[in-house]
Design an enzyme around this catalytic site. Structure first.
Site, PDB file in Angstrom:
ATOM      1  N   GLY A  10      71.444 -29.607  -1.158  1.00 12.26           N
ATOM      2  CA  GLY A  10      70.059 -29.517  -0.691  1.00 12.26           C
ATOM      3  C   GLY A  10      69.386 -30.872  -0.793  1.00 12.26           C
ATOM      4  O   GLY A  10      69.144 -31.379  -1.884  1.00 12.26           O
ATOM      5  N   ARG A  40      68.689 -34.203   8.835  1.00  7.01           N
ATOM      6  CA  ARG A  40      68.064 -34.617   7.580  1.00  7.01           C
ATOM      7  C   ARG A  40      68.917 -35.679   6.883  1.00  7.01           C
ATOM      8  O   ARG A  40      68.400 -36.675   6.382  1.00  7.01           O
ATOM      9  CB  ARG A  40      67.895 -33.397   6.677  1.00  7.01           C
ATOM     10  CG  ARG A  40      66.604 -33.435   5.926  1.00  7.01           C
ATOM     11  CD  ARG A  40      66.266 -32.112   5.297  1.00  7.01           C
ATOM     12  NE  ARG A  40      64.827 -32.115   5.018  1.00  7.01           N
ATOM     13  CZ  ARG A  40      64.195 -31.162   4.364  1.00  7.01           C
ATOM     14  NH1 ARG A  40      64.837 -30.104   3.948  1.00  7.01           N
ATOM     15  NH2 ARG A  40      62.900 -31.243   4.145  1.00  7.01           N
ATOM     16  N   ASN A  92      66.428 -24.237  -0.530  1.00  7.93           N
ATOM     17  CA  ASN A  92      65.158 -23.531  -0.356  1.00  7.93           C
ATOM     18  C   ASN A  92      65.260 -22.073  -0.816  1.00  7.93           C
ATOM     19  O   ASN A  92      66.305 -21.435  -0.656  1.00  7.93           O
ATOM     20  CB  ASN A  92      64.697 -23.619   1.101  1.00  7.93           C
ATOM     21  CG  ASN A  92      65.844 -23.611   2.082  1.00  7.93           C
ATOM     22  OD1 ASN A  92      66.893 -24.184   1.833  1.00  7.93           O
ATOM     23  ND2 ASN A  92      65.661 -22.918   3.196  1.00  7.93           N
ATOM     24  N   GLU A 162      62.244 -27.813 -11.550  1.00 16.12           N
ATOM     25  CA  GLU A 162      61.578 -29.084 -11.267  1.00 16.12           C
ATOM     26  C   GLU A 162      60.068 -28.876 -11.246  1.00 16.12           C
ATOM     27  O   GLU A 162      59.577 -27.956 -10.625  1.00 16.12           O
ATOM     28  CB  GLU A 162      62.076 -29.620  -9.910  1.00 16.12           C
ATOM     29  CG  GLU A 162      61.540 -30.982  -9.562  1.00 16.12           C
ATOM     30  CD  GLU A 162      61.685 -31.960 -10.729  1.00 16.12           C
ATOM     31  OE1 GLU A 162      62.814 -32.214 -11.169  1.00 16.12           O
ATOM     32  OE2 GLU A 162      60.644 -32.451 -11.215  1.00 16.12           O
ATOM     33  N   LYS A 222      59.177 -21.672 -15.088  1.00 12.59           N
ATOM     34  CA  LYS A 222      58.823 -22.332 -13.827  1.00 12.59           C
ATOM     35  C   LYS A 222      57.836 -21.479 -13.025  1.00 12.59           C
ATOM     36  O   LYS A 222      56.793 -21.963 -12.568  1.00 12.59           O
ATOM     37  CB  LYS A 222      60.097 -22.605 -13.013  1.00 12.59           C
ATOM     38  CG  LYS A 222      59.857 -23.147 -11.624  1.00 12.59           C
ATOM     39  CD  LYS A 222      59.158 -24.493 -11.637  1.00 12.59           C
ATOM     40  CE  LYS A 222      58.587 -24.809 -10.275  1.00 12.59           C
ATOM     41  NZ  LYS A 222      57.873 -26.065 -10.211  1.00 12.59           N
ATOM     42  N   CYS A 278      55.051 -23.773  -2.541  1.00 16.61           N
ATOM     43  CA  CYS A 278      55.480 -23.032  -3.733  1.00 16.61           C
ATOM     44  C   CYS A 278      54.479 -22.105  -4.401  1.00 16.61           C
ATOM     45  O   CYS A 278      54.876 -21.036  -4.853  1.00 16.61           O
ATOM     46  CB  CYS A 278      56.031 -24.019  -4.752  1.00 16.61           C
ATOM     47  SG  CYS A 278      57.551 -24.774  -4.153  1.00 16.61           S
TER      48      CYS A 278
HETATM   49  N1  LIG Z   1      58.738 -28.885  -2.709  1.00 16.90           N
HETATM   50  C1  LIG Z   1      58.400 -29.040  -3.959  1.00 16.90           C
HETATM   51  O1  LIG Z   1      57.507 -29.820  -4.286  1.00 16.90           O
HETATM   52  C2  LIG Z   1      59.085 -28.302  -5.053  1.00 16.90           C
HETATM   53  C3  LIG Z   1      60.043 -27.345  -4.777  1.00 16.90           C
HETATM   54  N2  LIG Z   1      60.676 -26.677  -5.785  1.00 16.90           N
HETATM   55  C4  LIG Z   1      61.737 -25.714  -5.497  1.00 16.90           C
HETATM   56  O2  LIG Z   1      62.913 -26.452  -5.136  1.00 16.90           O
HETATM   57  C5  LIG Z   1      63.664 -25.724  -4.154  1.00 16.90           C
HETATM   58  C6  LIG Z   1      63.893 -26.606  -2.944  1.00 16.90           C
HETATM   59  O3  LIG Z   1      62.640 -26.909  -2.387  1.00 16.90           O
HETATM   60  P1  LIG Z   1      62.472 -28.044  -1.280  1.00 16.90           P
HETATM   61  O4  LIG Z   1      63.266 -29.223  -1.654  1.00 16.90           O
HETATM   62  O5  LIG Z   1      61.012 -28.169  -1.060  1.00 16.90           O
HETATM   63  O6  LIG Z   1      63.169 -27.314  -0.032  1.00 16.90           O
HETATM   64  P2  LIG Z   1      63.592 -27.951   1.361  1.00 16.90           P
HETATM   65  O7  LIG Z   1      63.534 -26.852   2.347  1.00 16.90           O
HETATM   66  O8  LIG Z   1      62.817 -29.216   1.607  1.00 16.90           O
HETATM   67  O9  LIG Z   1      65.121 -28.391   1.143  1.00 16.90           O
HETATM   68  C7  LIG Z   1      66.163 -27.502   0.953  1.00 16.90           C
HETATM   69  C8  LIG Z   1      67.386 -28.050   1.682  1.00 16.90           C
HETATM   70  O10 LIG Z   1      68.525 -27.256   1.337  1.00 16.90           O
HETATM   71  C9  LIG Z   1      69.399 -27.243   2.465  1.00 16.90           C
HETATM   72  N3  LIG Z   1      70.363 -26.140   2.320  1.00 16.90           N
HETATM   73  C10 LIG Z   1      70.128 -24.801   2.306  1.00 16.90           C
HETATM   74  N4  LIG Z   1      71.274 -24.137   2.114  1.00 16.90           N
HETATM   75  C11 LIG Z   1      72.265 -25.059   1.990  1.00 16.90           C
HETATM   76  C12 LIG Z   1      73.668 -24.973   1.768  1.00 16.90           C
HETATM   77  N5  LIG Z   1      74.271 -23.808   1.592  1.00 16.90           N
HETATM   78  N6  LIG Z   1      74.389 -26.118   1.722  1.00 16.90           N
HETATM   79  C13 LIG Z   1      73.778 -27.317   1.873  1.00 16.90           C
HETATM   80  N7  LIG Z   1      72.451 -27.457   2.082  1.00 16.90           N
HETATM   81  C14 LIG Z   1      71.698 -26.343   2.139  1.00 16.90           C
HETATM   82  C15 LIG Z   1      68.462 -27.086   3.629  1.00 16.90           C
HETATM   83  O11 LIG Z   1      69.084 -27.500   4.835  1.00 16.90           O
HETATM   84  C16 LIG Z   1      67.292 -28.004   3.208  1.00 16.90           C
HETATM   85  O12 LIG Z   1      67.420 -29.308   3.729  1.00 16.90           O
HETATM   86  C17 LIG Z   1      62.882 -24.446  -3.884  1.00 16.90           C
HETATM   87  O13 LIG Z   1      63.396 -23.428  -4.698  1.00 16.90           O
HETATM   88  C18 LIG Z   1      61.472 -24.791  -4.327  1.00 16.90           C
HETATM   89  O14 LIG Z   1      60.776 -23.651  -4.759  1.00 16.90           O
HETATM   90  C19 LIG Z   1      60.405 -26.960  -7.092  1.00 16.90           C
HETATM   91  C20 LIG Z   1      59.482 -27.917  -7.422  1.00 16.90           C
HETATM   92  C21 LIG Z   1      58.754 -28.674  -6.436  1.00 16.90           C
HETATM   93  O1  LIG Z   2      56.890 -25.877  -7.618  1.00 15.60           O
HETATM   94  C1  LIG Z   2      56.329 -26.682  -6.884  1.00 15.60           C
HETATM   95  O2  LIG Z   2      56.542 -26.782  -5.680  1.00 15.60           O
HETATM   96  C2  LIG Z   2      55.282 -27.599  -7.401  1.00 15.60           C
HETATM   97  O3  LIG Z   2      54.013 -26.994  -7.067  1.00 15.60           O
HETATM   98  C3  LIG Z   2      52.871 -27.758  -7.409  1.00 15.60           C
HETATM   99  O4  LIG Z   2      52.919 -29.028  -6.761  1.00 15.60           O
HETATM  100  P1  LIG Z   2      52.445 -29.230  -5.243  1.00 15.60           P
HETATM  101  O5  LIG Z   2      52.387 -27.908  -4.554  1.00 15.60           O
HETATM  102  O6  LIG Z   2      53.308 -30.273  -4.674  1.00 15.60           O
HETATM  103  O7  LIG Z   2      50.985 -29.853  -5.324  1.00 15.60           O
HETATM  104  P2  LIG Z   2      49.718 -29.590  -6.259  1.00 15.60           P
HETATM  105  O8  LIG Z   2      49.159 -30.893  -6.625  1.00 15.60           O
HETATM  106  O9  LIG Z   2      50.020 -28.660  -7.348  1.00 15.60           O
HETATM  107  O10 LIG Z   2      48.708 -28.911  -5.259  1.00 15.60           O
HETATM  108  C4  LIG Z   2      48.912 -27.614  -4.732  1.00 15.60           C
HETATM  109  C5  LIG Z   2      47.719 -27.191  -3.915  1.00 15.60           C
HETATM  110  O11 LIG Z   2      46.598 -26.925  -4.757  1.00 15.60           O
HETATM  111  C6  LIG Z   2      45.478 -27.664  -4.297  1.00 15.60           C
HETATM  112  N1  LIG Z   2      44.633 -28.007  -5.459  1.00 15.60           N
HETATM  113  C7  LIG Z   2      45.180 -28.596  -6.550  1.00 15.60           C
HETATM  114  C8  LIG Z   2      44.409 -28.915  -7.644  1.00 15.60           C
HETATM  115  C9  LIG Z   2      43.050 -28.615  -7.641  1.00 15.60           C
HETATM  116  O12 LIG Z   2      42.285 -28.860  -8.609  1.00 15.60           O
HETATM  117  N2  LIG Z   2      42.530 -28.013  -6.533  1.00 15.60           N
HETATM  118  C10 LIG Z   2      43.289 -27.705  -5.451  1.00 15.60           C
HETATM  119  O13 LIG Z   2      42.770 -27.146  -4.463  1.00 15.60           O
HETATM  120  C11 LIG Z   2      46.061 -28.870  -3.600  1.00 15.60           C
HETATM  121  O14 LIG Z   2      45.151 -29.440  -2.701  1.00 15.60           O
HETATM  122  C12 LIG Z   2      47.254 -28.256  -2.918  1.00 15.60           C
HETATM  123  O15 LIG Z   2      46.889 -27.648  -1.701  1.00 15.60           O
HETATM  124  C13 LIG Z   2      52.872 -28.032  -8.914  1.00 15.60           C
HETATM  125  O16 LIG Z   2      51.770 -28.880  -9.238  1.00 15.60           O
HETATM  126  C14 LIG Z   2      54.187 -28.689  -9.346  1.00 15.60           C
HETATM  127  O17 LIG Z   2      54.208 -28.833 -10.762  1.00 15.60           O
HETATM  128  C15 LIG Z   2      55.355 -27.816  -8.907  1.00 15.60           C
HETATM  129  O18 LIG Z   2      56.582 -28.435  -9.228  1.00 15.60           O
END
Ligand SMILES: NC(=O)C1=CN([C@@H]2O[C@H](COP(=O)(O)OP(=O)(O)OC[C@H]3O[C@@H](n4cnc5c(N)ncnc54)[C@H](O)[C@@H]3O)[C@@H](O)[C@H]2O)C=CC1
Ligand SMILES: O=C(O)[C@H]1O[C@H](OP(=O)(O)OP(=O)(O)OC[C@H]2O[C@@H](n3ccc(=O)[nH]c3=O)[C@H](O)[C@@H]2O)[C@H](O)[C@@H](O)[C@@H]1O
Length: 465
Positions: A10, A40, A92, A162, A222, A278
């Protein structure tokens, strides 16, 4: 046990930046990030670092340093699994859109596929790390698949969720509040696997910031962290509506309560509603898990956080309509911002999409400016809702690369993302080119209300009378 080779399945918003930082900080560990999405991977390998598939401040420098040295992006999933000692699953886990749990449960089909790919390809013992956000007890299912390969290989399963936020991913990864590692604390092998991952992080994260727990606590922490963060936003947003009715000012209320060290001052910014891939997905998942355990009251409690967020987005749109004399039909409304927050090109679940959809259903004409989001993405987001057909969406909404052009001839401007540059625009020039009365709806409380009023704007700011 010393890890020499890591594979991450991923290459998305989490896998890409996280692995880039691990590779930069551990030059003696070889890191391969794989993805089935060829486009990608191609973008991750692009010579021009402006074309990386994820926009994050500072990411380009980290990739420039590690790529080609001990960081590689490719589509050979099987090969990368085979040679790695440690495999991160960072795919994802969106909300299910079909079948049992539709609209709430996390769709784990990509996770299961990864487990099956690992089971099929592995020829030696591996440590498998859940990096994706998963329902509590997912490690059990992964273990079941891996332990039934029949070829004698042994697996240890760790949970290492994460916590990075988009827009500050590199900062968060370089100096995390904590790193969480869950594993099988009851066996030697489990503890050894946990220690191997601790060692990786300890290359740059102080040991006392690396927490170890059992695997279920880690998985659930998480979901809990995201639920608490989103709950704070919904709580302050709920009070923003009360402020608008009472002449209290939500920014003053936030400051007043935020100075209480027990409450803390972060995540108290009232807004048009939280977005991002998320918060909503993870809370819905938590709600679903509670329901499957028969915990109705607990589920209802957390569901209210989502309901409040939907209410906030809806009332922002309704307020625009009401202020424009109860009709926006044929009226140009300029959107400043489409991303779900500043400093990212990510638009998943952005409040802007829902506000736009509401206004388009009232026949408004929307022109969007966002410094990082491309027009195709905006159309993909609005088409995805399926409220009207694609032709109508393109007739009513367009993107504009110049903010001043976007606002020209508009009845109103809605600020949907808190991009810093919006504050410094020439608001006099914008005012001169708008229809009068010129109205601004600041969904992020970033603009200087008094200054805009002096220019002649009518200004609505969330949470102030
Ligand atoms: N986006 C964020 O800020 C955060 C996301 N997470 C979690 O991390 C996970 C990933 O999130 P993102 O990176 O945002 O998702 P994303 O959708 O950006 O990336 C996931 C990638 O995995 C690939 N993929 C799926 N199945 C696959 C397979 N079998 N083999 C190889 N590649 C494969 C997809 O093509 C895609 O590029 C989710 O569970 C999300 O909840 C956790 C913290 C922060
Ligand atoms: O699991 C995840 O994906 C991540 O989700 C959030 O991160 P993210 O969604 O990237 O961004 P945030 O800064 O948390 O903001 C989320 C949303 O809340 C809104 N927000 C945030 C803070 C605030 O005071 N008010 C508010 O409206 C932001 O504008 C945004 O739309 C968490 O902050 C991360 O710790 C976590 O890893």
């Amino acid at each position: 046990m010393k890890i020499k080779k890591i594979c991450c399945i991923g290459a998305g918003y989490v896998g890409g930046p996280t692995m880039a930082v691990i590779a930069q900080k551990c030059p003696d560990v070889y890191v391969t990030v794989v993805d089935i999405n060829e486009t990608r991977i191609k973008a991750w390998n692009d010579e021009d670092l402006n074309n990386l598939p994820v926009y994050e401040p500072g990411l380009d420098k980290v990739v420039a340093e590690a790529r080609g040295r001990n960081l590689r992006f490719c589509t050979n999933v099987e090969g990368a699994i085979q040679e790695a000692d440690m495999i991160f699953i960072s795919v994802n886990t969106p909300t299910k859109t079909y079948g049992e749990g539709k609209g709430q449960a996390a769709d784990l089909k990509w996770i299961e596929l990864c487990a099956r790919q690992i089971a099929a390809a592995a020829e030696s013992d591996k440590i498998v790390v859940e990096k994706s956000t998963l329902p509590v007890r997912t490690a059990e299912a992964i273990r079941d698949i891996l332990e039934n390969t029949g070829n004698g290989t042994k697996f240890q399963i760790l949970s290492n969720p994460e916590f990075l936020a988009e827009g500050t991913a590199i900062e968060d990864l370089m100096a995390p509040d904590r790193v969480l590692i869950g594993g099988d604390t009851s066996t030697e092998e489990g503890l050894e696997a946990m220690e191997a991952l601790v060692e990786i992080y300890n290359s740059w994260v102080p040991r006392e910031k690396i927490l170890t727990t059992n695997v279920w606590s880690s998985e659930l922490s998480k979901l809990t962290a995201n639920a608490f963060l989103a709950q704070r936003v919904s709580s302050i947003n709920a009070l923003s509506e009360l402020c608008e009715n009472t002449e209290a000012n939500i920014n003053e209320v936030s400051r007043a309560i935020g100075t209480d060290s027990r409450i803390g001052n972060k995540f108290l910014k009232a807004s048009v509603g939280f977005g991002g891939s998320c918060f909503q997905k993870d809370i819905l998942n938590l709600v679903y898990i509670c329901r499957t355990y028969g915990l109705k009251d607990v589920a209802d409690y957390w569901e209210q956080v989502i309901k409040m967020n939907d209410h906030q987005k809806g009332r922002f749109a309704k307020n625009i309509i009401k202020s424009l004399y109860n009709t926006v039909s044929g009226k140009k409304i300029a959107f400043l911002g489409w991303a779900f927050k500043k400093d990212t090109n990510d638009t998943r679940e952005s409040a802007a999409i829902y506000v736009a959809d509401h206004l388009l259903s009232e026949d408004a004409k929307i022109t969007v400016f966002d410094p990082k989001v491309r027009e195709e993405q905006m159309y993909a987001d609005i088409d995805y809702l399926n409220t009207r057909n694609k032709v109508d969406n393109r007739k009513l909404m367009k993107s504009e690369p110049c903010p001043y052009e976007a606002c020209k001839g508009a009845h109103a401007i809605a600020v949907l993302t808190e991009w810093d540059e919006f504050v410094d625009y020439d608001w006099q020039k914008i005012y001169d080119n708008m229809l009068k009365p010129a109205q601004v709806f600041d969904g992020r409380s970033i603009l200087d209300k008094e200054k805009l009023k002096d220019i002649g704007f009518r200004v609505y700011t969330i949470g102030t009378a």
